[in-house]
Scaffold this motif. Structure first.
Motif, mmCIF file in Angstrom:
data_model
loop_
_atom_site.group_PDB
_atom_site.id
_atom_site.type_symbol
_atom_site.label_atom_id
_atom_site.label_comp_id
_atom_site.label_asym_id
_atom_site.label_seq_id
_atom_site.Cartn_x
_atom_site.Cartn_y
_atom_site.Cartn_z
ATOM 1 N N ASP A 1 47.785 52.205 53.338
ATOM 2 C CA ASP A 1 48.515 52.157 54.601
ATOM 3 C C ASP A 1 49.912 52.772 54.507
ATOM 4 O O ASP A 1 50.916 52.088 54.731
ATOM 5 C CB ASP A 1 48.577 50.708 55.085
ATOM 6 N N GLY A 2 49.986 54.036 54.118
ATOM 7 C CA GLY A 2 51.257 54.737 54.079
ATOM 8 C C GLY A 2 52.013 54.628 52.768
ATOM 9 O O GLY A 2 53.013 55.313 52.572
ATOM 10 N N ARG A 3 51.570 53.781 51.899
ATOM 11 C CA ARG A 3 52.197 53.647 50.577
ATOM 12 C C ARG A 3 51.937 54.930 49.795
ATOM 13 O O ARG A 3 50.857 55.502 49.863
ATOM 14 C CB ARG A 3 51.568 52.463 49.866
ATOM 15 N N PRO A 4 52.904 55.403 49.022
ATOM 16 C CA PRO A 4 52.658 56.617 48.238
ATOM 17 C C PRO A 4 51.558 56.384 47.192
ATOM 18 O O PRO A 4 51.570 55.376 46.488
ATOM 19 C CB PRO A 4 54.006 56.914 47.583
ATOM 20 N N CYS A 5 50.597 57.316 47.147
ATOM 21 C CA CYS A 5 49.459 57.214 46.229
ATOM 22 C C CYS A 5 49.319 58.499 45.429
ATOM 23 O O CYS A 5 49.516 59.601 45.955
ATOM 24 C CB CYS A 5 48.156 57.000 46.990
ATOM 25 N N LEU A 6 48.932 58.349 44.185
ATOM 26 C CA LEU A 6 48.589 59.459 43.312
ATOM 27 C C LEU A 6 47.233 59.146 42.714
ATOM 28 O O LEU A 6 47.052 58.100 42.089
ATOM 29 C CB LEU A 6 49.631 59.617 42.192
ATOM 30 N N VAL A 7 46.260 60.032 42.920
ATOM 31 C CA VAL A 7 44.918 59.848 42.371
ATOM 32 C C VAL A 7 44.749 60.824 41.214
ATOM 33 O O VAL A 7 45.025 62.014 41.350
ATOM 34 C CB VAL A 7 43.831 60.066 43.445
ATOM 35 N N VAL A 8 44.309 60.293 40.081
ATOM 36 C CA VAL A 8 44.125 61.098 38.879
ATOM 37 C C VAL A 8 42.635 61.361 38.708
ATOM 38 O O VAL A 8 41.864 60.456 38.367
ATOM 39 C CB VAL A 8 44.691 60.392 37.633
#
Length: 135
Positions: A103-110
């Motif tokens: 919900d808008g939180r910064p995400c990084l997918v590896v």
């Protein structure tokens, strides 16, 4: 194959919304032919332990690391610094769900999985390849 390009670090996550780093365990473990296929669970545990010890290189500020496991690696336990989630079915679907719930939180997918990269990018996540956490 797309080169690993780390997302920009120009806006660090705030303390109340740490960067959510979601790691595709199967994809990252499978990126190095070191015999992981003989002990998938053990390989996932070694990755978990590396993440707990080293974090995410090049990331300043607080991060929350979630390692998503599936198949033979299901049941790997969480440790301080790394929450492990066992996907009930598709690990890719589980990771997409985690990004959607952020919900808008910064995400990084590896991951290096092209389809997964596309799906999470469409939801606003940044994506980087396995070398980010497994040089």
């Amino acid at each position: 194959m797309t080169a690993d390009v780390p997302p920009p670090d120009d806006v660090p996550p705030s303390d109340d919304m740490p960067l959510l780093v979601i790691v595709d365990a199967a994809n990252v473990v499978g990126s190095v032919p070191d015999g992981w296929w003989r002990d998938r669970r053990g390989a996932a545990e070694r990755l978990r332990d590396r993440l707990a010890a080293d974090g995410v290189p090049g990331r300043a500020g607080p991060v929350e690391i979630v390692l998503v496991v599936e198949g033979a690696a299901r049941g790997v336990e969480s440790v301080p610094g790394v929450r492990v989630e066992s996907a009930a079915a598709s690990g890719d679907d589980h990771m997409v769900e985690l990004v959607a719930r952020a919900d808008g939180r910064p995400c990084l997918v590896v991951t290096a999985d092209r389809e997964l990269r596309r799906r999470v990018s469409e939801l606003g996540a940044d994506v980087t390849g396995p070398r980010t956490v497994r040089p």
